[in-house]
Write an enzyme that holds these catalytic residues in place. Structure first.
Site: not given
Length: 492
Positions: A377-378, A386, A411
């Site tokens: 995910v990052h 980003y 979430h």
């Protein structure tokens, strides 16, 4: 001015001399003490718990803490068994997971099978864009609509026919469609990058200046050598040759959210490694279900009345009581998912990049934790969210807020939609990570990295059970209003 500078230099020189002289005196004194007949055994040194001592080997204390935690956990297990008896029942889990609690037609399986349709639509649109059959603007608009439908479809169907789904089935559907949303986003964006590069290469270039015959012969010789050395190297897939079902389905099954035309591959499947991961998945799933059935469910049910009555003391006691089993389940879930299951998928598909997590347990602030605990995910957030936002002219701070906002949405999506309880606790919890990040960095700068790491662990241990208790309370109030008046409250 020159005189004052010379005086300052003399003072500094004298001060340096005095320090050196003091060290020399101390060294001579120690040498003299060693030869004394009283056999001295003392020397200047700090206590081990002092920061200035430089001591950092606390392995024994770590073992002590682990043993104490094990004893405390064993006591809690005995207390749970004495109070509730054995609640583990695999038949109940089978009924829930197999869909027997769902309506006719197995809607979960139908939605899972339908997910092939938007993915096929995505592939067809990409083929049309690559062949210039579909205009770029219309094609990208269609892709955006297709991606939005992926994430909105489960929400609409569960809102209309939520009674036909079990909680496990609804959660499975939302989780699957969330992964497909992220993968499709990456697939479309990467193909857009490749399409732009491919079209730039197809543009006519200026004529190069002529070269001599000697240069042409040298170039031919080098090309022959390169052919001999590179004949064993597999050729890379080039755009648009990647636009086929085989490539798409491999990406959908691969343990990554970021699409590439040429993933790093392993040469073979390690059978022993594969068997270990398979056994870990089978054993881990049963352990998670047992812990959830035996420990989590009774603790959450007993927290309903204190939360409803806003009894702060009892609610806090329930929160702390739930923190231990919830954290244990979370740790087991992390290992089961990010090590056992993803490595199992990677081994079967010859996927070589196994960087699914980093040492998040050593994170000294919240930012480091979110960058290291879930690498797929990052990596997706950095690559597809980003960096593009920063390239659009936004500051890194605003880009980080946008990343947290998208993460907070998912979430909330993965909790509220399956439970059909549309609250904002998970969303607020994720957005609250922004001020918590600043607080953890302040603690790290003021009191050192260890205190920052303690803040990270405290947020993990206490934040999740609080969120679980709030959602369970809202779920019961929304769907079982009579439970608050009819349920007996058993005080532990």
């Amino acid at each position: 001015m020159p005189q004052s500078e010379s005086e300052e230099n003399k003072l500094r020189y004298r001060r340096t001399q005095s320090v050196t002289r003091a060290e020399e005196i101390t060294t001579k004194e120690e040498k003299q003490r060693r030869v004394q007949p009283d056999k001295p055994c003392h020397r200047p040194r700090d206590s081990l718990f002092s920061w200035s001592s430089g001591f950092d080997n606390f392995t024994g204390l770590v073992n002590w803490g682990f043993l104490l935690l094990t004893i405390g956990g064993f006591r809690l297990c005995l207390e749970n068994l004495l109070k509730y008896g054995i609640r583990i029942n695999p038949v109940q889990w089978y009924n829930v997971l197999s869909g027997k609690n769902e309506g006719e037609g197995h809607p979960t399986l139908m939605l899972v099978a339908y997910s092939i349709v938007p993915m096929s639509m995505c592939l067809l649109l990409e083929k049309g864009l690559a062949a210039d059959i579909i205009p770029e603007t219309a094609g990208m608009f269609s892709q955006i609509v297709n991606i939005l439908v992926l994430i909105l479809l489960p929400m609409v169907i569960l809102h209309v026919k939520g009674h036909a789904f079990s909680i496990i089935g609804a959660t499975t559907v939302c989780f699957l469609y969330s992964i497909l949303f992220l993968k499709t986003w990456s697939y479309v964006q990467v193909n857009m990058w490749c399409r732009k590069s491919f079209r730039e290469q197809q543009k006519p270039r200026k004529r190069r200046p002529s070269i001599s015959i000697a240069e042409l012969q040298n170039h031919a010789g080098h090309s022959d050598d390169s052919k001999q050395t590179d004949k064993d190297v597999p050729k890379l897939v080039q755009y648009p040759n990647n636009l086929n079902y085989k490539d798409l389905f491999y990406f959908l099954g691969a343990p990554t959210l970021c699409y590439e035309l040429n993933f790093p591959r392993t040469t073979r499947i390690r059978k022993r490694f594969l068997l270990k991961r398979l056994l870990e998945v089978i054993f881990g799933v049963n352990v998670l279900m047992a812990l959830f059935q035996q420990w989590i469910i009774p603790s959450v049910r007993n927290s309903l009345i204190p939360f409803s009555n806003m009894d702060v003391v009892l609610a806090t006691e329930r929160l702390l009581k739930l923190a231990v089993p919830n954290h244990l389940v979370w740790l087991c879930f992390f290992y089961l998912t990010f090590h056992s299951f993803l490595n199992l998928c990677g081994e079967l598909l010859h996927f070589a990049d196994r960087n699914f997590y980093c040492d998040w347990w050593n994170a000294n602030n919240i930012d480091t934790f979110w960058r290291t605990w879930n690498m797929p995910v990052h990596r997706w957030c950095v690559r597809h969210l980003y960096i593009p936002v920063v390239q659009m002219g936004y500051s890194s701070r605003k880009a980080s807020v946008i990343v947290f906002f998208i993460s907070a949405f998912f979430h909330e999506y993965l909790v509220s939609v399956p439970l059909q309880t549309y609250k904002i606790w998970a969303f607020m919890g994720m957005m609250g990570q922004i001020p918590l990040s600043s607080f953890s960095k302040t603690m790290q700068r003021t009191f050192g990295p260890r205190m920052g790491n303690i803040v990270v662990w405290a947020s993990i241990i206490l934040g999740q059970p609080l969120c679980i208790m709030m959602y369970y309370h809202d779920y019961v109030v929304t769907h079982f209003k009579d439970a608050l008046t009819s349920e007996e409250y058993n005080d532990s």
